[in-house]
Design a protein around this motif. Sequence first.
Motif, short mmCIF file in Angstrom:
data_model
loop_
_atom_site.label_atom_id
_atom_site.label_comp_id
_atom_site.label_asym_id
_atom_site.label_seq_id
_atom_site.Cartn_x
_atom_site.Cartn_y
_atom_site.Cartn_z
N GLN A 100 0.83 -1.21 0.00
CA GLN A 100 0.00 0.00 0.00
C GLN A 100 0.86 1.26 0.00
O GLN A 100 1.72 1.46 0.86
N GLY A 101 0.62 2.12 -0.99
CA GLY A 101 1.25 3.44 -1.04
C GLY A 101 2.75 3.45 -1.29
O GLY A 101 3.40 4.47 -1.10
N LYS A 102 3.31 2.32 -1.74
CA LYS A 102 4.76 2.21 -1.91
C LYS A 102 5.20 2.57 -3.33
O LYS A 102 4.44 2.47 -4.29
N ASN A 103 6.46 2.96 -3.44
CA ASN A 103 7.15 3.13 -4.71
C ASN A 103 7.81 1.80 -5.02
O ASN A 103 8.83 1.45 -4.41
N ILE A 104 7.24 1.03 -5.95
CA ILE A 104 7.59 -0.38 -6.14
C ILE A 104 8.19 -0.63 -7.51
O ILE A 104 7.71 -0.11 -8.53
N ALA A 105 9.22 -1.46 -7.54
CA ALA A 105 9.75 -1.97 -8.80
C ALA A 105 9.78 -3.49 -8.75
O ALA A 105 10.18 -4.06 -7.73
N GLU A 106 9.37 -4.12 -9.83
CA GLU A 106 9.52 -5.57 -9.95
C GLU A 106 10.67 -5.85 -10.90
O GLU A 106 10.70 -5.35 -12.03
N ILE A 107 11.61 -6.66 -10.46
CA ILE A 107 12.77 -7.02 -11.28
C ILE A 107 12.50 -8.38 -11.91
O ILE A 107 12.16 -9.34 -11.23
N GLY A 108 12.65 -8.43 -13.25
CA GLY A 108 12.24 -9.63 -13.96
C GLY A 108 10.73 -9.65 -14.06
O GLY A 108 10.07 -10.65 -13.78
N ALA A 109 10.18 -8.51 -14.50
CA ALA A 109 8.73 -8.30 -14.44
C ALA A 109 7.96 -9.06 -15.50
O ALA A 109 6.73 -9.15 -15.44
N GLY A 110 8.65 -9.60 -16.52
CA GLY A 110 7.92 -10.24 -17.60
C GLY A 110 7.03 -9.22 -18.29
O GLY A 110 7.44 -8.10 -18.57
N MET A 111 5.80 -9.59 -18.54
CA MET A 111 4.86 -8.66 -19.17
C MET A 111 4.13 -7.80 -18.15
O MET A 111 3.36 -6.93 -18.52
N GLY A 112 4.39 -8.02 -16.87
CA GLY A 112 3.92 -7.08 -15.86
C GLY A 112 2.60 -7.38 -15.20
O GLY A 112 1.98 -6.47 -14.63
N VAL A 113 2.16 -8.64 -15.19
CA VAL A 113 0.86 -8.92 -14.59
C VAL A 113 0.85 -8.67 -13.08
O VAL A 113 -0.17 -8.28 -12.51
N ASN A 114 1.99 -8.91 -12.41
CA ASN A 114 2.03 -8.64 -10.97
C ASN A 114 1.86 -7.15 -10.69
O ASN A 114 1.18 -6.75 -9.75
#
Length: 296
Positions: A100-114
């Motif tokens: 909640q309310g975070k500045n988030i990065a996903e590494i190895g995000a693929g197409m980004g469904v997460n």
Amino acid sequence: MMELNASEYAAAREHLLAEDATILIRFMAHQSVGSKDAQFPNTVTALAQNLGWIDPDTGMRTTLGILISDSCREYLFWKERDQRLPFEGALPHLARTTFQGKNIAEIGAGMGVNLMSLAGTADRLCGVEPVAAYAQMGQIFRDREGTTDIDIKTGGAEDLPFADQELDLVLCVSAHQYFDIHPALAEIARVTKPGGKLIIIGNTLGHYSWDFGKQVIRSRGRGLKSYVMTLVNTLSYQLLGRRVLVNRSGFSTARPIYPSAAAMTRWLHAVGFETLAAPQRAENETCFYVRRKEDH
């Protein structure tokens, strides 16, 4: 980096954003999982062949078709789990409030469904993905869903396109096994704020050895070569810091490694993270939940 050219991307957008695209998406998703049960009209098969996604002679996916079908599979799975994270709520710290309310990065995000699952929860969502085609496909499916404000950059975990201490939370889901883990963890530590969190979810050596070993035995040796190569590379990485069997494939998902939970914990601590919860199973994988030390 594997990338759709302009005409391939335009064709994918045209057909996957069409009102009647659902059957084509399902068809390609089934090609990815190898399912032979579902029946599809011949017109769908012909369309996939005309688009260059299926080889008309062999009926197998082309290289382009593999990239398209993998993305369709991830999108379809995302829809089938009601657009939730695949691990959501499996552990107390994997509740939606963590993001909640975070500045988030996903590494190895693929197409980004997460990241799509976190839309409306996080303050900022971005990702890094080494296969440009997956980032492109993600944009198509985000447009299909009307999801905005997600930025997926093409790049690797070993050289992240973020400023020092930029991120509140970094997420890696079934991705770290493809990294050069030592430089990747150092980069993740660099871009994470003091007190910021890192969640890594993936398989580990013990579980991989047991679970996939049983599959190899039950299938009478099918997949044995890949299994042995993965074990060799995992053990060599833990002992020598490198894979001894190199990747000769164009796909970034070749040559995975599954370090033990103890090794991963040791490496995380070495770059300045501290454990918030002991590694635990989340669904069928292990979750590492750590925090960047304030004084590191």
